[in-house]
Design a protein around this motif. Structure first.
Motif, PDB file in Angstrom:
ATOM      1  N   UNK A  25       0.838  -1.208   0.000  1.00 13.79           N
ATOM      2  CA  UNK A  25       0.000   0.000   0.000  1.00 13.79           C
ATOM      3  C   UNK A  25       0.872   1.257   0.000  1.00 13.79           C
ATOM      4  N   UNK A  26       1.913   1.246   0.806  1.00  8.10           N
ATOM      5  CA  UNK A  26       2.826   2.401   0.842  1.00  8.10           C
ATOM      6  C   UNK A  26       3.495   2.607  -0.510  1.00  8.10           C
ATOM      7  N   UNK A  27       3.929   1.524  -1.125  1.00  7.18           N
ATOM      8  CA  UNK A  27       4.562   1.627  -2.443  1.00  7.18           C
ATOM      9  C   UNK A  27       3.567   2.172  -3.465  1.00  7.18           C
ATOM     10  N   UNK A  28       2.327   1.731  -3.374  1.00  6.64           N
ATOM     11  CA  UNK A  28       1.285   2.238  -4.266  1.00  6.64           C
ATOM     12  C   UNK A  28       1.040   3.719  -4.068  1.00  6.64           C
ATOM     13  N   UNK A  29       1.033   4.163  -2.823  1.00  8.91           N
ATOM     14  CA  UNK A  29       0.857   5.590  -2.546  1.00  8.91           C
ATOM     15  C   UNK A  29       2.024   6.406  -3.087  1.00  8.91           C
ATOM     16  N   UNK A  30       3.237   5.888  -2.912  1.00  7.92           N
ATOM     17  CA  UNK A  30       4.410   6.598  -3.453  1.00  7.92           C
ATOM     18  C   UNK A  30       4.337   6.677  -4.970  1.00  7.92           C
ATOM     19  N   UNK A  34       4.095  10.024  -7.274  1.00  8.99           N
ATOM     20  CA  UNK A  34       5.029  10.296  -8.370  1.00  8.99           C
ATOM     21  C   UNK A  34       4.273  10.516  -9.675  1.00  8.99           C
ATOM     22  N   UNK A  35       3.219   9.727  -9.894  1.00 11.11           N
ATOM     23  CA  UNK A  35       2.423   9.884 -11.113  1.00 11.11           C
ATOM     24  C   UNK A  35       1.732  11.251 -11.141  1.00 11.11           C
ATOM     25  N   UNK A  36       1.237  11.699 -10.001  1.00 11.02           N
ATOM     26  CA  UNK A  36       0.588  13.018  -9.930  1.00 11.02           C
ATOM     27  C   UNK A  36       1.615  14.110 -10.207  1.00 11.02           C
ATOM     28  N   UNK A  37       2.804  14.001  -9.624  1.00 11.38           N
ATOM     29  CA  UNK A  37       3.843  15.019  -9.875  1.00 11.38           C
ATOM     30  C   UNK A  37       4.212  15.058 -11.356  1.00 11.38           C
ATOM     31  N   UNK A  38       4.328  13.897 -11.977  1.00 11.51           N
ATOM     32  CA  UNK A  38       4.623  13.839 -13.408  1.00 11.51           C
ATOM     33  C   UNK A  38       3.483  14.455 -14.205  1.00 11.51           C
ATOM     34  N   UNK A  73      -7.914  13.905  -8.389  1.00  9.91           N
ATOM     35  CA  UNK A  73      -9.084  13.056  -8.166  1.00  9.91           C
ATOM     36  C   UNK A  73      -8.823  11.638  -8.669  1.00  9.91           C
ATOM     37  N   UNK A  74      -8.201  11.526  -9.824  1.00  9.35           N
ATOM     38  CA  UNK A  74      -7.851  10.218 -10.366  1.00  9.35           C
ATOM     39  C   UNK A  74      -6.905   9.480  -9.424  1.00  9.35           C
ATOM     40  N   UNK A  75      -5.891  10.178  -8.955  1.00  6.36           N
ATOM     41  CA  UNK A  75      -4.925   9.577  -8.043  1.00  6.36           C
ATOM     42  C   UNK A  75      -5.610   9.095  -6.769  1.00  6.36           C
ATOM     43  N   UNK A  76      -6.488   9.927  -6.234  1.00  5.89           N
ATOM     44  CA  UNK A  76      -7.204   9.561  -5.018  1.00  5.89           C
ATOM     45  C   UNK A  76      -8.045   8.306  -5.235  1.00  5.89           C
ATOM     46  N   UNK A  77      -8.713   8.222  -6.363  1.00  7.48           N
ATOM     47  CA  UNK A  77      -9.525   7.037  -6.665  1.00  7.48           C
ATOM     48  C   UNK A  77      -8.659   5.791  -6.820  1.00  7.48           C
ATOM     49  N   UNK A  78      -7.509   5.942  -7.446  1.00  5.83           N
ATOM     50  CA  UNK A  78      -6.608   4.797  -7.610  1.00  5.83           C
ATOM     51  C   UNK A  78      -6.088   4.302  -6.261  1.00  5.83           C
ATOM     52  N   UNK A  79      -5.698   5.230  -5.401  1.00  7.10           N
ATOM     53  CA  UNK A  79      -5.196   4.857  -4.076  1.00  7.10           C
ATOM     54  C   UNK A  79      -6.296   4.179  -3.262  1.00  7.10           C
ATOM     55  N   UNK A  80      -7.500   4.736  -3.311  1.00  8.00           N
ATOM     56  CA  UNK A  80      -8.625   4.153  -2.575  1.00  8.00           C
ATOM     57  C   UNK A  80      -8.932   2.744  -3.080  1.00  8.00           C
ATOM     58  N   UNK A  81      -8.929   2.578  -4.390  1.00  8.03           N
ATOM     59  CA  UNK A  81      -9.193   1.260  -4.975  1.00  8.03           C
ATOM     60  C   UNK A  81      -8.131   0.256  -4.555  1.00  8.03           C
TER      61      UNK A  81
END
Length: 105
Positions: A25-30, A34-38, A73-81
């Motif tokens: 989960x931590x790796x997924x959040x990181x 990174x994807x959001x920053x990119x 919003x996309x990132x948040x949904x991916x992390x939640x999923x």
């Protein structure tokens, strides 16, 4: 009958699985961060390249805000999923371990 060593190994399995899921989960959040920053960097670069085509800076700001908001919003949904998926894995593994323990007794 299980030996103390077998019991120790069995009782350590849920904790080890939980630790592995937490690390995942931590790796997924990181990775999501990174994807959001990119994504934000890409948006900023695209806006800079098209600045002359868009006359008003307020329009640029509104466009950037809309795009970055959508990315977050996309990132948040991916992390939640991912979190929900990992949680279900741990729950299912725990249920399976408890079922196995109950079957032994």
């Amino acid at each position: 009958m299980t030996t103390p060593t077998q019991q120790s190994a069995q009782t350590g399995q849920p904790e080890r699985l939980s630790d592995e899921v937490l690390e995942s989960a931590k790796a997924g959040q990181r990775a999501a961060g990174a994807a959001v920053r990119t994504f934000i960097s890409t948006v900023d670069e695209a806006i800079r390249e098209r600045r002359e085509a868009i006359r008003e800076d307020s329009d640029l700001h509104a466009l950037r805000t809309t795009l970055v908001g959508a990315g977050l919003e996309l990132s948040d949904k991916l992390i939640t999923t991912q979190y929900e998926f990992l949680r279900s894995i741990v729950r299912d593994a725990s249920d399976a371990l408890h079922k196995t323990d109950a079957d032994k007794h």
